[in-house]
Structures are given as structure tokens and as C-alpha cells.
Design a protein around this motif. Structure first.
Motif, PDB file in Angstrom:
ATOM      1  N   ASN A 130      71.412  74.897  33.022  1.00  0.00           N
ATOM      2  CA  ASN A 130      70.997  73.920  34.048  1.00  0.00           C
ATOM      3  C   ASN A 130      69.515  74.071  34.397  1.00  0.00           C
ATOM      4  N   ILE A 132      67.816  76.362  35.743  1.00  0.00           N
ATOM      5  CA  ILE A 132      67.498  76.898  37.075  1.00  0.00           C
ATOM      6  C   ILE A 132      68.434  78.076  37.362  1.00  0.00           C
ATOM      7  N   TYR A 133      67.995  78.947  38.262  1.00  0.00           N
ATOM      8  CA  TYR A 133      68.928  79.958  38.785  1.00  0.00           C
ATOM      9  C   TYR A 133      69.617  79.314  39.988  1.00  0.00           C
ATOM     10  N   GLY A 134      70.863  78.885  39.796  1.00  0.00           N
ATOM     11  CA  GLY A 134      71.573  78.180  40.870  1.00  0.00           C
ATOM     12  C   GLY A 134      72.157  79.117  41.917  1.00  0.00           C
TER      13      GLY A 134
HETATM   14 MG    MG Z   1      71.143  78.429  35.345  1.00  0.00          MG
END
Ligand code: MG
Ligand code: SF4
Length: 297
Positions: A130, A132-134
Motif C-alpha cells: 500500500n 505506506i506504513y499503515g
Molecule cells: Mg504498507
């Protein structure tokens, strides 16, 4: 025994692979679609839950083993692959799946990817990317685009993103596919094919983060970028072509099998089994050892 071979072949419904835990992902998260596709693939493969081990690292996507019915192991950040390899070598009859995210898989755990590929361990590695670090609330990950602004990078990323498809193709992975929860049936199909492949299989999933992801990464926007590889007559036996198409990541989202080795190399497990069989043949009987070392015994 490979992942494709069954000890028993009962028929299953996808719902039978869902655990009683209710996912706590944000409503609309792409990972809901991925877990559904995984359970559909498992039902199609037909191995019962007690013949499956599902391993993950840390991150939103790494919750998946908890939401599926199988032996589950939520390990350390970035360390899912070494643990999964150990499980497969110790219990080769198990079907082993690994769930990971872009941060877990290509930052802290990135060093393990090359080795699982060169060993050709028979497992299926599903990476939900995704960009990103969610879980930690939206910091740059190794696949974030250059210029991407986040809460911790106000002026935008100064780095080029990792290309997971090129990464694994470059190291010689024998099965590389890409899917999206925006195409659920297609995603279930490639996960099933990855499980059936006799060797290491890499599945890259463009799985949007609705909370910290960018608008153009969301499912609706992503649909316009989807391009089925089958519909353009892609030759999945051509690694150079697969690498050329992998470079289009970010502008196009090809779905389907990007590369499948026409003649899969032997797996590490096969090598171990052959070595063990050879050693057993050479084994000196216990009595003979005693006679050699204790002639009076
Ligand atoms: Mg991620
Ligand atoms: Fe999904 Fe993003 Fe929410 Fe994590 S933070 S559960 S990746 S939408």
C-alpha cells in the motif's frame, strides 16, 4: 511433497477458511478483499486447514493469519520468511503461506527475500503493498513514491521506491504474479496458481490503504490502471518481457502471471530429502560402529 499435492482432497467452501475473529482493519481497507481471495484460493486447492501454516510479520496485512483458519504464526517485524522456511523444512507436508506488507517485506525483511528465492523454498509469499506504513499511522515505506508527503516527511520523499516485481525477478524468482482486490476473481485465481506452483511463488497485491494512502491509490482509481496480462497476450515464459512490464509499476497495474518458469528448478526441500535418503543408504549399522570402536564389546 509439494504444496499442490493433497494428503486428502475434501471439498471446501471459502467461508470454512475464515476464523471467528472479526477483522479490525479500517472500513474499506484493501486487505479485506485479499483475505477473501486467499480463502477462495484455499477452497479451490482443497487442502484442509490442519494441513496449512500461515506465517506473517508485523503490519496491518500481517493480521491475516488470525483471520484465517490454519496454523497461524504472527512473528517479528520482517522475520516471517525465515520462520516460514524453517516450518516448511521441518514439515514438508504442510502448505505454507506467508503474508506481508511493503515495509515488512522490502525494508526490514528485504534481505530475506533474495535467499528464499535462491533456495527455492516451496511456499507462497503474498505481499500487500500500500506504499505506506499503515499500522504506525502513515510514514514513508520502501515503496512510497519520490516526493510523497507524509506526517513524518513534510517536504516529500527524496528516495526512489523499491520495485518489488523487479526485485524478485532480478533474483530469479520462478513464479511472479500481481493482483488487486479490485479484481477479486483474478486475485483468487493467481493465489491458487501460486499455491499450486512447485516452488517459491511471489504474489504482489496492490492493496490500498484508505486511511493513509493517496487518492490515486484507492480501489476506484486503481481500477482504471488495471490491465489483464491475459488480455494483451503476455508471454509469461519470457523473463525479460516480465521485467520490462514490471518497470511500468506505478503507471499501470498489470494483473495475472507476469512470469512462470517453464521448467521449475528443484526446491530446497527436494534437495534435503535426496541428501537424507543418500545418507541413510550410507548409514553404518549401530552394531558395526560398536564393533569398530569397542572391538571387545
Ligand atoms: Mg504498507
Ligand atoms: Fe488498512 Fe490503512 Fe487502515 Fe491499515 S491503516 S487497516 S492498511 S486502511
Amino acid at each position: 511433497m509439494t504444496n499442490a499435492e493433497s494428503i486428502s482432497t475434501p471439498r471446501f467452501q471459502a467461508g470454512e477458511f475464515k476464523s471467528d475473529l472479526k477483522p479490525i482493519w479500517c472500513p474499506g481497507c484493501g486487505d479485506f478483499g485479499v483475505v477473501t481471495a486467499i480463502t477462495r484460493a484455499l477452497a479451490a486447492v482443497g487442502r484442509p486447514p490442519n494441513e496449512i501454516a500461515f506465517v506473517s510479520g508485523i503490519g496491518c496485512s500481517s493480521r491475516i493469519p488470525g483471520y484465517t483458519k490454519a496454523y497461524g504464526f504472527n512473528t517479528l517485524h520482517g522475520r516471517a520468511l525465515p520462520i516460514a522456511q524453517g516450518i516448511k523444512l521441518a514439515s514438508p507436508e504442510l502448505l505454507v503461506l506467508v503474508a506481508s506488507g511493503d515495509g515488512d517485506g522490502f525494508s526490514i525483511g528485504g534481505g530475506h527475500v533474495a535467499h528464499v528465492i535462491r533456495r527455492n523454498i516451496d511456499l507462497t509469499y503474498i505481499v500487500m503493498d500500500n506504499q505506506i506504513y499503515g499500522l504506525t499511522k502513515g510514514q514513508l515505506s520502501p515503496t512510497s513514491q519520490r516526493g510523497r508527503k507524509t506526517v513524518s516527511s513534510n517536504y516529500g520523499s527524496l528516495e526512489e521506491p523499491v520495485n518489488p516485481l523487479l526485485y524478485v525477478l532480478g533474483y530469479g524468482a520462478s513464479f511472479v504474479a500481481q493482483g488487486s482486490p479490485a479484481d477479486m476473481a483474478g486475485l483468487a485465481r493467481i493465489i491458487e496458481e501460486g499455491i499450486r506452483f512447485p516452488g517459491f511463488a511471489f504474489i504482489h497485491v496492490d492493496s490500498p490503504c484508505v486511511t493513509f494512502g493517496q487518492e490515486e491509490q484507492q480501489l476506484k482509481a486503481q481500477k482504471s490502471r488495471l490491465q489483464s496480462l491475459e488480455s494483451i497476450g503476455h508471454n509469461a515464459a519470457d523473463r525479460a518481457l516480465a521485467m520490462a512490464r514490471a518497470r511500468e509499476i506505478g503507471t499501470k497495474c498489470y494483473t495475472g502471471i507476469l512470469y512462470r518458469e517453464p521448467q521449475p528448478p528443484p526446491t530446497y526441500g527436494q534437495g534435503v530429502a535426496e541428501r537424507q535418503a543418500a545418507l541413510q543408504k550410507q548409514a553404518v549399522p549401530r552394531q558395526e560402529i560398536l564393533r569398530r570402536f569397542l572391538p571387545e564389546a
